[in-house]
Design an enzyme around this catalytic site. Sequence first.
Site, PDB file in Angstrom:
ATOM      1  N   ASP A  40       0.738  -1.172   0.039  1.00 51.42           N
ATOM      2  CA  ASP A  40       0.010   0.014  -0.026  1.00 51.42           C
ATOM      3  C   ASP A  40       0.901   1.302   0.118  1.00 51.42           C
ATOM      4  OD1 ASP A  40      -2.400  -1.655   0.129  1.00 51.42           O
ATOM      5  OD2 ASP A  40      -2.611  -1.456   2.410  1.00 51.42           O
ATOM      6  N   ASP A  58      -6.268  -1.731  -5.290  1.00 52.63           N
ATOM      7  CA  ASP A  58      -7.434  -1.396  -4.549  1.00 52.63           C
ATOM      8  C   ASP A  58      -8.359  -0.222  -4.988  1.00 52.63           C
ATOM      9  OD1 ASP A  58      -6.456  -2.953  -2.538  1.00 52.63           O
ATOM     10  OD2 ASP A  58      -5.584  -1.360  -1.231  1.00 52.63           O
TER      11      ASP A  58
END
Length: 84
Positions: A40, A58
Amino acid sequence: IVWVLRLPRREWLTGLALALVIGGALGNLSDRVQLGYVVDFVDVHYLGYHWPAFNVADSAISCGVVLLILDALRHAWGSKPVKQ
């Protein structure tokens, strides 16, 4: 993937949405298999607030799901029925 490839051209929105979901899922799966975790890299802090970290995969999954919902609502709210 086969489902996306077999969609009629007029169902391009569904195809785009499914491609985003599948692509995002494959991107996260690739990270998970290669690294053991998902990377991330978008981490937003603003005025003391912290938004959960996320990545492009995402975002693709989220956008694809929103498009699928909008497409389903468009069909449910009475636009012309799709002829196959």
